[in-house]
Design an enzyme around this catalytic site. Structure first.
Site, mmCIF file in Angstrom:
data_model
loop_
_atom_site.group_PDB
_atom_site.id
_atom_site.type_symbol
_atom_site.label_atom_id
_atom_site.label_comp_id
_atom_site.label_asym_id
_atom_site.label_seq_id
_atom_site.Cartn_x
_atom_site.Cartn_y
_atom_site.Cartn_z
ATOM 1 C CD GLU A 1 -2.815 1.384 2.408
ATOM 2 O OE1 GLU A 1 -2.945 2.659 2.628
ATOM 3 O OE2 GLU A 1 -3.002 0.605 3.352
ATOM 4 C CB CYS B 1 -1.830 6.718 1.716
ATOM 5 S SG CYS B 1 -2.964 5.623 2.663
#
Length: 460
Positions: free
Chosen positions: A231, A265
């Protein structure tokens, strides 16, 4: 033995001093995890669930202390830190525990006379979890719980900035009665991480961090035939349509842009607004942004704390200054917020931006957002896709069909309508392009930490 300090971004004081794990500690952790796997994989799902639920309860019992530690380690305002534990960690962990039995059950195939056939999900072995500092519990729990529930053992390495969180995990699992060796922690530098990934006793690596860090993980894996879940970065866009509820859009997109000082993020980093509501949206967005309180994160009224490090804040400043030098206009005056030393950084809203500027193309990971007007859905889609990242994207409209139609054309792992910056544990969390690969959460998250094994048994 080399060591590191955990320095609080809010006070610039040393919170803790830790030694990096030496070769003996690394070997001991690998050996213990490998040995423990043989027994742990044979325990019942009910036993695993009981222990994992007790671990969650330990966090709930210590929520005040653990929340303060999050704030002191990485700077998030104290009014928000408890929600990482009592909200996100608990919600995700409990859901993944709840679905484990059905998800991991043997998969039956069609009946065939004289045969017994099915597919079993088997654990991989020892899982290496590499967790970041920005959401130290939320990101790591996505892999830790399904890995353990599936019968794997886990070695956790947290970012040095939040290394105390790894120790709290260990404390919680020990309090829950997890057998020795099933969950281990190590404090590692980059070179040590690279070496441990190469060890044949590591069966899978789950990494959350930068795109460059993801490339380093891939390189370390090399020719080994193991997988990794990555990720990575994001440059998440939002598209505000003229038929949207502007008040709701503004409220949620301001929060999505500046929560955690933009250090997320899946935070909002660029916004495209249909031109007939552009001025109204921008005016409301700026007005609400000015209500943020930049201050010591341990003050209960603070809504915007420091960034994690001075160099991170300076990187954001550099992007802003570059954009302004190329024609962007700042809408937040310096006098709107107190002047504080870096890494404290006031929020910023930019207009007159375009995709020639890094501020609209490269990950910023800070409290700044660029806003552009668009003429059509087609232009919005083109701009949203004009990025090397693809973690999440959102549309703000009252037209479900429009959202579905546009969503089919946007290159992203998650497509939101009228919300952003949220992980639903029932849905797959994944990215495309330079935002990474693999999947956590949902039933699909268990696929990452197990392998299929077919049983083809002839009875006669």
């Amino acid at each position: 033995m080399s060591s590191f300090d955990i320095i609080s971004p809010s006070t610039n004081e040393i919170l803790a001093h830790r030694d990096y794990s030496d070769g003996n500690a690394i070997e001991k952790a690998l050996a213990k995890a490998t040995a423990a796997f043989k027994e742990w994989r044979r325990t019942s799902l009910a036993q695993r669930a009981e222990i994992c639920l007790k671990m969650i309860q330990h966090f709930q019992n210590n929520i005040e202390l653990f929340s303060e530690e999050i704030t002191m380690q990485m700077g998030r305002p104290i009014q928000y830190s408890p929600f990482e534990i009592k909200g996100g960690l608990r919600e995700r962990a409990e859901y993944m525990i709840k679905i484990a039995a059905d998800t991991l059950a043997d998969q039956k195939v069609s009946e065939l006379n004289g045969f017994e056939r099915f597919i079993k999900r088997e654990p991989l072995g020892t899982i290496l979890v590499l967790a970041p500092w920005n959401y130290p519990y939320l990101t790591s729990v996505n892999t830790i719980i399904p890995a353990l529930m599936a019968g794997n053992t886990v070695i956790l390495k947290h970012a040095t900035q939040t290394a105390l969180c790894a120790e709290r995990y260990l404390e919680a699992f020990q309090a829950a009665g997890l057998p020795d060796g099933v969950f281990e922690i190590l404090h590692l530098d980059h070179d040590q991480v690279s070496e441990i990934i190469k060890d044949k006793r590591i069966a899978y690596t789950a990494f959350t961090g930068s795109t460059e860090g993801g490339k380093a993980i891939q390189k370390a894996i090399g020719t080994r035939f193991i997988s990794s879940g990555l990720e990575l970065g994001g440059k998440d866009p939002a598209y505000v349509c003229s038929d949207s509820d502007l008040g709701n859009s503004i409220k949620n997109l301001v929060d999505g842009s500046f929560f955690n000082s933009g250090q997320s993020c899946c935070g909002i980093e660029r916004i495209y607004v249909q031109e007939d509501v552009f001025d109204e949206f921008v005016d409301g967005f700026v007005k609400l942004t000015k209500n943020y309180i930049l201050d010591d994160p341990m003050n209960n009224a603070t809504t915007l704390g420091p960034m994690v490090r001075i160099k991170n804040a300076q990187s954001v400043i550099d992007q802003i200054e570059s954009a302004v030098a190329n024609g962007a206009v700042e809408l937040i005056d310096r006098d709107d917020f107190p002047i504080m030393p870096l890494p404290y950084l006031a929020p910023q809203v930019l207009i007159n931006v375009d995709h020639m500027m890094d501020i609209m193309k490269e990950e910023t990971f800070g409290p700044v957002v660029g806003i552009m007007p668009v003429k059509s859905d087609e232009q919005a889609v083109k701009l949203m896709n004009d990025s090397r990242y693809g973690l999440t994207a959102s549309i703000w409209t009252n037209d479900l069909e429009r959202a579905l139609r546009i969503g089919d054309h946007v290159e992203t792992g998650t497509w939101f309508m009228n919300r952003c910056d949220y992980l639903d544990p029932e849905l797959a969390w994944t990215g495309v392009k330079d935002s990474g690969k693999g999947c956590t959460l949902s039933t699909l998250g268990y696929n990452q930490v197990t392998r299929p094994k077919s049983f083809h048994l002839k009875l006669k």
